[in-house]
Design a protein around this motif. Sequence first.
Motif, PDB file in Angstrom:
ATOM      1  N   LEU A  70       0.829  -1.205   0.000  1.00 40.46           N
ATOM      2  CA  LEU A  70       0.000   0.000   0.000  1.00 40.46           C
ATOM      3  C   LEU A  70       0.869   1.263   0.000  1.00 40.46           C
ATOM      4  O   LEU A  70       0.504   2.270  -0.615  1.00 40.46           O
ATOM      5  CB  LEU A  70      -0.934  -0.002   1.207  1.00 40.46           C
ATOM      6  N   HIS A  71       2.007   1.172   0.686  1.00 37.48           N
ATOM      7  CA  HIS A  71       2.903   2.332   0.764  1.00 37.48           C
ATOM      8  C   HIS A  71       3.400   2.754  -0.616  1.00 37.48           C
ATOM      9  O   HIS A  71       3.693   3.938  -0.835  1.00 37.48           O
ATOM     10  CB  HIS A  71       4.098   2.013   1.667  1.00 37.48           C
ATOM     11  N   GLN A  72       3.473   1.804  -1.525  1.00 43.70           N
ATOM     12  CA  GLN A  72       4.025   2.091  -2.850  1.00 43.70           C
ATOM     13  C   GLN A  72       3.012   2.709  -3.808  1.00 43.70           C
ATOM     14  O   GLN A  72       3.390   3.172  -4.891  1.00 43.70           O
ATOM     15  CB  GLN A  72       4.580   0.802  -3.463  1.00 43.70           C
ATOM     16  N   ILE A  73       1.724   2.761  -3.401  1.00 42.05           N
ATOM     17  CA  ILE A  73       0.705   3.250  -4.337  1.00 42.05           C
ATOM     18  C   ILE A  73      -0.157   4.368  -3.717  1.00 42.05           C
ATOM     19  O   ILE A  73      -1.378   4.337  -3.813  1.00 42.05           O
ATOM     20  CB  ILE A  73      -0.193   2.100  -4.839  1.00 42.05           C
ATOM     21  N   PRO A  74       0.452   5.384  -3.093  1.00 41.82           N
ATOM     22  CA  PRO A  74      -0.344   6.470  -2.517  1.00 41.82           C
ATOM     23  C   PRO A  74      -1.073   7.247  -3.608  1.00 41.82           C
ATOM     24  O   PRO A  74      -0.519   7.479  -4.694  1.00 41.82           O
ATOM     25  CB  PRO A  74       0.708   7.346  -1.823  1.00 41.82           C
ATOM     26  N   GLU A  75      -2.299   7.625  -3.312  1.00 37.23           N
ATOM     27  CA  GLU A  75      -3.118   8.319  -4.304  1.00 37.23           C
ATOM     28  C   GLU A  75      -3.862   9.484  -3.657  1.00 37.23           C
ATOM     29  O   GLU A  75      -4.119   9.492  -2.460  1.00 37.23           O
ATOM     30  CB  GLU A  75      -4.123   7.341  -4.922  1.00 37.23           C
ATOM     31  N   LYS A  76      -4.242  10.454  -4.475  1.00 40.92           N
ATOM     32  CA  LYS A  76      -4.979  11.619  -3.993  1.00 40.92           C
ATOM     33  C   LYS A  76      -6.399  11.229  -3.577  1.00 40.92           C
ATOM     34  O   LYS A  76      -6.916  10.188  -3.984  1.00 40.92           O
ATOM     35  CB  LYS A  76      -5.040  12.693  -5.078  1.00 40.92           C
ATOM     36  N   TYR A  99      -7.921   4.569  -6.745  1.00 37.12           N
ATOM     37  CA  TYR A  99      -8.392   3.432  -7.539  1.00 37.12           C
ATOM     38  C   TYR A  99      -7.522   2.188  -7.340  1.00 37.12           C
ATOM     39  O   TYR A  99      -8.045   1.082  -7.156  1.00 37.12           O
ATOM     40  CB  TYR A  99      -8.435   3.819  -9.023  1.00 37.12           C
ATOM     41  N   LYS A 100      -6.202   2.341  -7.383  1.00 35.39           N
ATOM     42  CA  LYS A 100      -5.319   1.192  -7.160  1.00 35.39           C
ATOM     43  C   LYS A 100      -5.446   0.687  -5.720  1.00 35.39           C
ATOM     44  O   LYS A 100      -5.438  -0.529  -5.476  1.00 35.39           O
ATOM     45  CB  LYS A 100      -3.862   1.579  -7.445  1.00 35.39           C
ATOM     46  N   THR A 101      -5.552   1.628  -4.786  1.00 36.79           N
ATOM     47  CA  THR A 101      -5.690   1.245  -3.372  1.00 36.79           C
ATOM     48  C   THR A 101      -6.968   0.472  -3.158  1.00 36.79           C
ATOM     49  O   THR A 101      -6.981  -0.581  -2.490  1.00 36.79           O
ATOM     50  CB  THR A 101      -5.663   2.505  -2.484  1.00 36.79           C
ATOM     51  N   GLN A 102      -8.059   0.964  -3.701  1.00 40.01           N
ATOM     52  CA  GLN A 102      -9.345   0.277  -3.567  1.00 40.01           C
ATOM     53  C   GLN A 102      -9.276  -1.132  -4.166  1.00 40.01           C
ATOM     54  O   GLN A 102      -9.748  -2.095  -3.548  1.00 40.01           O
ATOM     55  CB  GLN A 102     -10.438   1.085  -4.255  1.00 40.01           C
ATOM     56  N   LYS A 103      -8.687  -1.249  -5.352  1.00 37.22           N
ATOM     57  CA  LYS A 103      -8.577  -2.569  -5.992  1.00 37.22           C
ATOM     58  C   LYS A 103      -7.724  -3.514  -5.154  1.00 37.22           C
ATOM     59  O   LYS A 103      -8.067  -4.703  -5.002  1.00 37.22           O
ATOM     60  CB  LYS A 103      -7.968  -2.437  -7.390  1.00 37.22           C
ATOM     61  N   TYR A 104      -6.627  -3.008  -4.596  1.00 35.74           N
ATOM     62  CA  TYR A 104      -5.767  -3.846  -3.754  1.00 35.74           C
ATOM     63  C   TYR A 104      -6.564  -4.381  -2.562  1.00 35.74           C
ATOM     64  O   TYR A 104      -6.488  -5.582  -2.235  1.00 35.74           O
ATOM     65  CB  TYR A 104      -4.558  -3.044  -3.266  1.00 35.74           C
ATOM     66  N   LEU A 105      -7.323  -3.501  -1.907  1.00 33.31           N
ATOM     67  CA  LEU A 105      -8.112  -3.931  -0.745  1.00 33.31           C
ATOM     68  C   LEU A 105      -9.179  -4.944  -1.152  1.00 33.31           C
ATOM     69  O   LEU A 105      -9.385  -5.952  -0.470  1.00 33.31           O
ATOM     70  CB  LEU A 105      -8.766  -2.718  -0.078  1.00 33.31           C
ATOM     71  N   LEU A 106      -9.844  -4.689  -2.264  1.00 37.53           N
ATOM     72  CA  LEU A 106     -10.893  -5.605  -2.727  1.00 37.53           C
ATOM     73  C   LEU A 106     -10.302  -6.965  -3.108  1.00 37.53           C
ATOM     74  O   LEU A 106     -10.910  -8.012  -2.828  1.00 37.53           O
ATOM     75  CB  LEU A 106     -11.646  -5.001  -3.910  1.00 37.53           C
ATOM     76  N   ASP A 107      -9.140  -6.957  -3.739  1.00 37.94           N
ATOM     77  CA  ASP A 107      -8.497  -8.220  -4.101  1.00 37.94           C
ATOM     78  C   ASP A 107      -8.165  -9.031  -2.849  1.00 37.94           C
ATOM     79  O   ASP A 107      -8.329 -10.266  -2.824  1.00 37.94           O
ATOM     80  CB  ASP A 107      -7.216  -7.963  -4.904  1.00 37.94           C
ATOM     81  N   TYR A 108      -7.702  -8.342  -1.811  1.00 41.08           N
ATOM     82  CA  TYR A 108      -7.411  -9.045  -0.557  1.00 41.08           C
ATOM     83  C   TYR A 108      -8.688  -9.606   0.045  1.00 41.08           C
ATOM     84  O   TYR A 108      -8.724 -10.774   0.477  1.00 41.08           O
ATOM     85  CB  TYR A 108      -6.736  -8.106   0.442  1.00 41.08           C
ATOM     86  N   LEU A 109      -9.731  -8.798   0.086  1.00 37.88           N
ATOM     87  CA  LEU A 109     -11.003  -9.243   0.678  1.00 37.88           C
ATOM     88  C   LEU A 109     -11.584 -10.440  -0.066  1.00 37.88           C
ATOM     89  O   LEU A 109     -12.221 -11.311   0.542  1.00 37.88           O
ATOM     90  CB  LEU A 109     -11.998  -8.092   0.692  1.00 37.88           C
ATOM     91  N   ASP A 110     -11.354 -10.490  -1.372  1.00 38.39           N
ATOM     92  CA  ASP A 110     -11.868 -11.610  -2.171  1.00 38.39           C
ATOM     93  C   ASP A 110     -11.232 -12.939  -1.788  1.00 38.39           C
ATOM     94  O   ASP A 110     -11.790 -14.010  -2.079  1.00 38.39           O
ATOM     95  CB  ASP A 110     -11.612 -11.349  -3.668  1.00 38.39           C
ATOM     96  N   GLU A 111     -10.080 -12.885  -1.133  1.00 36.83           N
ATOM     97  CA  GLU A 111      -9.396 -14.121  -0.735  1.00 36.83           C
ATOM     98  C   GLU A 111      -9.925 -14.678   0.585  1.00 36.83           C
ATOM     99  O   GLU A 111      -9.601 -15.809   0.964  1.00 36.83           O
ATOM    100  CB  GLU A 111      -7.891 -13.854  -0.599  1.00 36.83           C
TER     101      GLU A 111
END
Length: 376
Positions: free
Chosen positions: A15-21, A26-38
């Motif tokens: 998450l530290h590598q993809i900070p967004e305004k 969008y990348k942060t949200q997708k990362y979290l959703l991908d984790y939740l899907d597991e």
Amino acid sequence: MDQNLERFIAIRRDLHQIPEKGFEEYKTQKYLLDYLDELPTERLEIKVWKTGIFVKVKGMNPNKTYGYRADMDGLPMEELTGLAFLSQHKGMMHACGHDFHMAIGLGVLTALVSNPIQDDVVFLFQPAEEGPGGAKPMLESQIFAEWRPDEIVALHIAPEYPVGTIAAKPGLLFANTSELFIDLKGKGGHAAYPHHANDMVVAASQLVSQFQTVISRNVDPLDSAVITIGKITGGFVQNVIAEEARLEGTIRTLSEESMVRVKQRIEAIVKGIEVGFDCSAVIDYGSMYHQVYNDETLTKEFMNFAKDHVEVIECKEAMTGEDFGYIVKEVPGFMFWLGVNSAYGLHHQKLNPDEEAIAVAISLLTSYFSFKSRAN
């Protein structure tokens, strides 16, 4: 916890590598959703809201709903930590610990999925805390109305405290805050003929000087307030009198009444500048955040509980701003500081929190929600 610690440290680093305004996570949200899907789905409900996420972990026999808020956005600043997992987004950095807040949220969520408690727990992964403010619209959403928690908690990393320590206080924790933007427009001209122009660099300088009297002469000395002008722009070359100037700053007060009074005085002073310099001015207060006022009963209960798990410090209120204040204005709850022992402070380009604090927070909050559910 060792394996879990490594897992959530890895998540934090990703998450530290993809900070967004704000509202662009969008990348942060997708990362979290991908984790939740597991995760196993039988106890989970997930609802997407803008670039944020609501997640409900269903209890075995719920009577109440508890909440945890984690903010998601980064800051528009270049990272200078030299870490191996440096921000990949040029000019953006997680310099306020939101990567920690999210990793901890996922850790607590995962623990509650694996070892469910009696009650429901709703996790709010909230965009735009740094601006323009995601808490208020998230609070006003239909999803929040459907899943409204009975109590809610949030944390914020604290570089000045050691790992294994938290700090909190009942009542006022963070200040009321407001952005401040002032645009001045006068008449430009040749530097050799100042009498034919209205110099907005001079007008802006006068404003900065006069604002200092607002705090010293218009705010109760037993109260606290701050006006900081952090940026001034004006003109475009050294031998031309500036036709326009812009001031950018922030207002912070420990009472709502003082915020009103400070703004009234700013507006009066700006009107005086308009008359005195024969110019026009536009004031914009930008994002405004309500004070974080911790529920006194819940905060005392949490601090007493936490003493068996970590060192607990009762801290003073701070001039920090946090839009979590809108949430605790409507829902009983509190925020606490999590010690992360960094040599550099919040919003610094070299902020480097100690990742051992992630396990401390996951363990503490998981135990706390379990305790609350048993006591319910």
